[in-house]
Design a protein around this motif. Structure first.
Motif, PDB file in Angstrom:
ATOM      1  N   GLU A 268       0.832  -1.215   0.000  1.00 60.59           N
ATOM      2  CA  GLU A 268       0.000   0.000   0.000  1.00 60.59           C
ATOM      3  C   GLU A 268       0.868   1.267   0.000  1.00 60.59           C
ATOM      4  N   ARG A 269       2.011   1.194   0.668  1.00 58.58           N
ATOM      5  CA  ARG A 269       2.892   2.375   0.728  1.00 58.58           C
ATOM      6  C   ARG A 269       3.520   2.636  -0.646  1.00 58.58           C
ATOM      7  N   VAL A 270       3.910   1.569  -1.331  1.00 63.70           N
ATOM      8  CA  VAL A 270       4.483   1.737  -2.673  1.00 63.70           C
ATOM      9  C   VAL A 270       3.449   2.395  -3.584  1.00 63.70           C
ATOM     10  N   ARG A 271       2.222   1.906  -3.476  1.00 67.80           N
ATOM     11  CA  ARG A 271       1.163   2.477  -4.313  1.00 67.80           C
ATOM     12  C   ARG A 271       0.951   3.960  -3.988  1.00 67.80           C
ATOM     13  N   GLN A 272       1.018   4.282  -2.713  1.00 62.58           N
ATOM     14  CA  GLN A 272       0.855   5.704  -2.328  1.00 62.58           C
ATOM     15  C   GLN A 272       1.976   6.573  -2.899  1.00 62.58           C
ATOM     16  N   LEU A 273       3.205   6.050  -2.853  1.00 63.40           N
ATOM     17  CA  LEU A 273       4.337   6.823  -3.401  1.00 63.40           C
ATOM     18  C   LEU A 273       4.128   7.077  -4.890  1.00 63.40           C
ATOM     19  N   LEU A 274       3.677   6.034  -5.593  1.00 62.51           N
ATOM     20  CA  LEU A 274       3.451   6.180  -7.040  1.00 62.51           C
ATOM     21  C   LEU A 274       2.308   7.145  -7.311  1.00 62.51           C
ATOM     22  N   ALA A 275       1.277   7.080  -6.483  1.00 61.06           N
ATOM     23  CA  ALA A 275       0.090   7.929  -6.706  1.00 61.06           C
ATOM     24  C   ALA A 275       0.422   9.409  -6.535  1.00 61.06           C
ATOM     25  N   ARG A 276       1.482   9.703  -5.775  1.00 52.29           N
ATOM     26  CA  ARG A 276       1.849  11.103  -5.543  1.00 52.29           C
ATOM     27  C   ARG A 276       2.632  11.703  -6.705  1.00 52.29           C
ATOM     28  N   MET A 277       3.117  10.856  -7.635  1.00 44.28           N
ATOM     29  CA  MET A 277       4.040  11.364  -8.674  1.00 44.28           C
ATOM     30  C   MET A 277       3.304  12.047  -9.826  1.00 44.28           C
TER      31      MET A 277
END
Ligand code: NAD
Ligand code: ZN
Length: 354
Positions: free
Chosen positions: A345-354
């Motif tokens: 979920e954290r990886v997805r959040q990092l990607l979603a912020r880009m």
């Protein structure tokens, strides 16, 4: 177990060293043989194309790198070379940026190994040496000239053909060839090198071998991107080489893992994708990101924003899976407990912020 890795055995460096290419190739030529010059099509009709030392049945094969190299493109190029009916070439010469250097490596390997390039994405799957190959960078930063991989996007994954056979037999490092690169491309590809250095030097896999190369490379990057030097092209070319040597015995990190996700789903090119991912990675690389921002400011670079906004749930999941699949990169960045520190979920959040 320590890795016993191969490196490029022959290197020529210096302004105008491209002029010695004819002599270098002469030593490998046999009667009736021919060589293929795999050249970035950006040079079609330009002065550099006319300087190719063609002999006998040699020819220039222009390649297009608007998209980063795909396994299907390699298969098509190899089929085209075979269809010429001139036999297997005795030399493949790659001239261009990281994409072209990777295409030439893969073509060399697939001329002697059966099947599709996609069959060999992974580690040490190549069993037969490729055709003799020479790499000539016209854009510096990726380290593709020195690495034992050729990064390809296949039907299922973006993954290199990693093997000792992937290495060039000879590289020609002529700083004059990178003089005409457009400013933004020069910056993005140069930052790939800077990010290699930061990720290698701060990673858990670091050792004195990688540190020696990485420290020199990052020092050269600072001279190139924060100072003003007449010979900055010479410096960047050597920074790329040293950065490649540094990661050869360590690894890149979270920024590269995330950029692979961006690239697979959105087709974002490597250099700019790494910049977009790195720009937001203060939590992992506080000093590196602060310095990177200074470099962006000095060169008046503004990065695209919100490139993942509005992507479907399905695409975000694919992107997350690709990024998480780069296990050694996460482990280098965060250590052996990376899975607890970086849940999906954290990886997805990092990607979603880009
Ligand atoms: P690139 O090769 O994709 O080229 C980027 C653009 O610059 C292209 O439009 C190209 O035509 C143009 N160009 C190249 N040389 C030029 C010149 N002298 N003058 C004007 N235009 C020029 O860019 P890159 O950043 O060098 O390479 C990125 C690729 O390298 C990606 O495919 C990435 O996956 C790969 N890569 C490979 C390794 C490796 O170890 N094999 C490492 C990092 C990246
Ligand atoms: Zn890179």
């Amino acid at each position: 177990m320590y890795r016993n890795f191969a490196i490029v055995p022959r290197i020529i460096f210096g302004r105008g060293s491209f002029n010695q290419l004819a002599d270098i190739l002469k030593q490998r030529r046999t009667p009736g043989g021919h060589m293929v010059f795999v050249m970035d099509d950006v040079f079609q009709g330009k002065a550099l194309e006319k300087r190719m030392p063609l002999a006998g049945k040699d020819y220039v094969l222009p390649v297009n790198v608007d998209d980063e190299p795909k396994t299907s493109y390699i298969d098509k190029l190899v089929a085209g070379i075979k269809a010429k009916g001139r036999g297997v070439p005795e030399g493949i010469i790659g001239i261009g940026g990281g994409s072209t250097l990777d295409i030439a490596k893969a073509v060399s390997l697939l001329l002697t190994n059966p099947g599709s390039a996609a069959d060999y994405q992974g580690w040490d799957l190549i069993t037969t040496p490729g055709v003799y190959k020479v790499g000539i960078p016209t854009l510096s930063g990726t380290g593709a000239e020195i690495s034992r991989t050729t990064v390809l996007t296949g039907p299922e994954k973006k993954l290199g053909i990693n093997s000792d056979f992937t290495l060039y037999d000879q590289i020609v490092l002529d700083p004059e060839l990178i003089a005409g690169v457009p400013r933004e491309q020069w910056f993005y590809t140069g930052m790939d090198c800077y990010i290699h250095d930061v990720e290698s030097l701060t990673g858990s896999f670091i050792n004195e071998f990688s540190r020696s190369y990485g420290e020199k490379s990052i020092e050269l990057c600072r001279q190139v991107f924060l100072e003003d030097h007449d010979n900055r092209d010479d410096k960047l070319m050597m920074a790329s080489y040293f950065g490649g040597m540094s990661i050869a015995y360590s690894q890149v990190g979270a920024c590269h893992a995330l950029s692979y996700g961006l690239s697979f789903v959105l087709g974002v090119h490597h250099g700019i994708g790494c910049c977009i991912a790195f720009n937001q990675r203060e939590e992992f690389y506080p000093e590196g990101v602060a310095e990177f921002k200074k470099m962006m400011k000095k060169h008046d670079i503004s990065l695209p924003q919100h490139i993942t906004a509005g992507l479907s749930d399905e695409k975000m999941e694919v992107m997350t899976t690709v990024a998480l699949g780069l296990v050694p990169l996460w482990e280098n960045c965060l250590g052996p407990d990376w899975k607890q520190l970086m849940p999906r979920e954290r990886v997805r959040q990092l990607l979603a912020r880009m």
